[in-house]
Write a protein that holds these residues in place. Sequence first.
Motif, PDB file in Angstrom:
ATOM      1  N   ALA A   1       5.618  -0.105  22.515  1.00  0.00           N
ATOM      2  CA  ALA A   1       4.742   0.699  22.211  1.00  0.00           C
ATOM      3  C   ALA A   1       4.800   0.541  20.333  1.00  0.00           C
ATOM      4  N   HIS A   2       5.736   0.202  19.719  1.00  0.00           N
ATOM      5  CA  HIS A   2       5.643   0.141  18.323  1.00  0.00           C
ATOM      6  C   HIS A   2       4.893  -1.174  18.022  1.00  0.00           C
ATOM      7  N   ASP A   3       4.866  -2.063  18.877  1.00  0.00           N
ATOM      8  CA  ASP A   3       4.475  -3.512  18.285  1.00  0.00           C
ATOM      9  C   ASP A   3       2.775  -3.055  18.594  1.00  0.00           C
ATOM     10  N   ALA A   4       2.513  -2.112  19.402  1.00  0.00           N
ATOM     11  CA  ALA A   4       1.013  -1.931  19.739  1.00  0.00           C
ATOM     12  C   ALA A   4       0.559  -0.962  18.733  1.00  0.00           C
ATOM     13  N   GLY A   5       1.210  -0.480  17.693  1.00  0.00           N
ATOM     14  CA  GLY A   5       0.802   0.537  16.730  1.00  0.00           C
ATOM     15  C   GLY A   5       1.086   2.023  17.333  1.00  0.00           C
ATOM     16  N   ALA A   6       1.572   2.223  18.461  1.00  0.00           N
ATOM     17  CA  ALA A   6       1.870   3.697  19.041  1.00  0.00           C
ATOM     18  C   ALA A   6       3.003   4.183  18.789  1.00  0.00           C
TER      19      ALA A   6
ATOM     20  N   LEU B   1       5.794  -2.377  34.636  1.00  0.00           N
ATOM     21  CA  LEU B   1       5.684  -2.777  33.194  1.00  0.00           C
ATOM     22  C   LEU B   1       4.725  -3.952  32.678  1.00  0.00           C
ATOM     23  N   ALA B   2       4.338  -4.400  33.593  1.00  0.00           N
ATOM     24  CA  ALA B   2       3.163  -5.534  33.395  1.00  0.00           C
ATOM     25  C   ALA B   2       1.941  -4.535  32.994  1.00  0.00           C
TER      26      ALA B   2
ATOM     27  N   ARG C   1      -2.294  -3.564  25.356  1.00  0.00           N
ATOM     28  CA  ARG C   1      -3.292  -4.461  24.968  1.00  0.00           C
ATOM     29  C   ARG C   1      -4.672  -4.076  24.793  1.00  0.00           C
ATOM     30  N   GLU C   2      -5.355  -3.490  26.041  1.00  0.00           N
ATOM     31  CA  GLU C   2      -6.775  -3.380  26.146  1.00  0.00           C
ATOM     32  C   GLU C   2      -7.175  -2.037  25.491  1.00  0.00           C
TER      33      GLU C   2
END
Lengths: 133, 415
Positions: free
Chosen positions: B198-203, B161-162, B169-170
């Motif tokens: 996922a949602h925080d990253a816009g996915a 998960l890390a 992020r990348e």
Amino acid sequence: MHDLYREIILDHAQNGRNWGLLEPNNFDHEEHNPLCGDRLRLTLRIDDDGIIQEVGWDGNGCAISQASASMLGERLIGMPLQNALKIDKQEILDEIGIPLTINRVKCALLSLKVLVVGGLGKREWERIEDDED
Amino acid sequence: MITHPTYIYDIAAIREDFPILHQYHHDAVPLIYLDSAASSQKPYQVIEAIQHYYQTYNANVHRGIHKLSEEATQAYEGVRKKVRNFINAGSRREIIFTRGTTEGTNLVAQTWGRNFLKPGDVILSTVMEHHANIVPWQLLSEQIGVKVMYIPILPNGTLDLAAYERILRENPVKLVTVAHVSNVLGTINPVADMAVKAHDAGALILVDAAQSAPHLPLDVQAIDADFLVFSSHKMVGPTGIGVLYGKRDILEKMPPWMGGGDMIATVTLEGSTWNDLPYKFEAGTPSIAEAIGFGAAIDYLSAIGMDKIHAQEQQMTAYLLERLSEVPGVTVFGPEADKKSAVAAFVVEGAHAHDVAQLLDAEGIAVRAGHHCAMPLHTELGVSATSRASFYLYNTYDEVDVLIEALYTVQRTLR
């Protein structure tokens, strides 16, 4: 005669009240019943106070869908649009007055669907149709 | 004498419902069916529901005015509502019937993916996925130039998960697509937490629930899944029917996939307009009998209770792993019992998985051997094939004991 085709329904279906599109108008919407190809278009003249003054239908379909449009149109005249958009679907079914199976319920409610989708959008109609929260 | 944990429900009554479990394998030994992760067995209730449809109200749905068509439509649409309740969807319109999990994933790839992604966008899958959650994205990659990346696994068989957060992020990740439960390792992935990230990253997130829907309570709103796919045949229902759940706002924006009858609003020779949800995605005559059988399967599982089925399987998993650990030379892949579904993929030292499965079959035990449609995972594990024993609500502790004895027999035979 079969209940489904009791006199009042045949009368409305064959002599649809308020038939013919209004031009100009300030409400114009058309919906289809994809299950059987019924088509209904509704035009309204609504005054500055939001009261429905004139109703004009066009379309074709089964006796149930056409009669339901004719009956609904008669009710709409003189009614504020805001109230018309809140007409309960059960009232339409009660007015038809005969038990309908699920495919025929869609015919009976096509007229209300035209009004509600035209006034409030498809999502609102789906909420009403589904009885979902 | 080995003590068995107590069953959470009446196991004898459950087994009575499944006619196939009472036959003799090779006319000699009782059948021990340990391949439910591939396809489950079916109870009388499901078999009879299908037969009842064909014998008394067989007709096409959504079209006819006649009584049979009305009854068939009512039954078919009733199953949609059952599915909605089973997974706690917000609306029946979010339930799209498919042929199965694979079709659901391909539908998302070919409509949402093909229309809303651009070259360079990233689809993030995982190393432990079934091919059905890898290949559709590779096809999409060839078609429109999206990039497919994979979340790695840790040595204990859980997702890293890390690394997941780092990849989010990348990279321009637009979709995370992950199995709720691995069909090989049994790992129960933390899909609700993964959805938040996922949602925080816009996915968006697609959850492959093929191996979780049969085994544990599902709540698409609690998971906050954008898409979730599963199959009837792994959850005591018939083959040929499954579900794509999608959030309504997303499904409404997606164009249809297959064109044909039932999915249109109007058709002219110049063009067509689309029917409302869910019919927009259900072209052609659907699998009506299969849907009705699927409804009976949902009723069957719900009457027992998915929470009880899950609790019983947790006991079964713990017992199975404990017993397997006693056998020298047997290595089981995947995490410890409390993080895992009732499936054990294993290797027997000095024996190929196919030979193991063949010898177990002679003892009446049906297991699967091979890569279980998860070749990348097997490459990662450093083995070409495993044997897999997968359990379901009708399996017993006695069957585990027979499996263990049979593994000793296998070892003696191949020595």
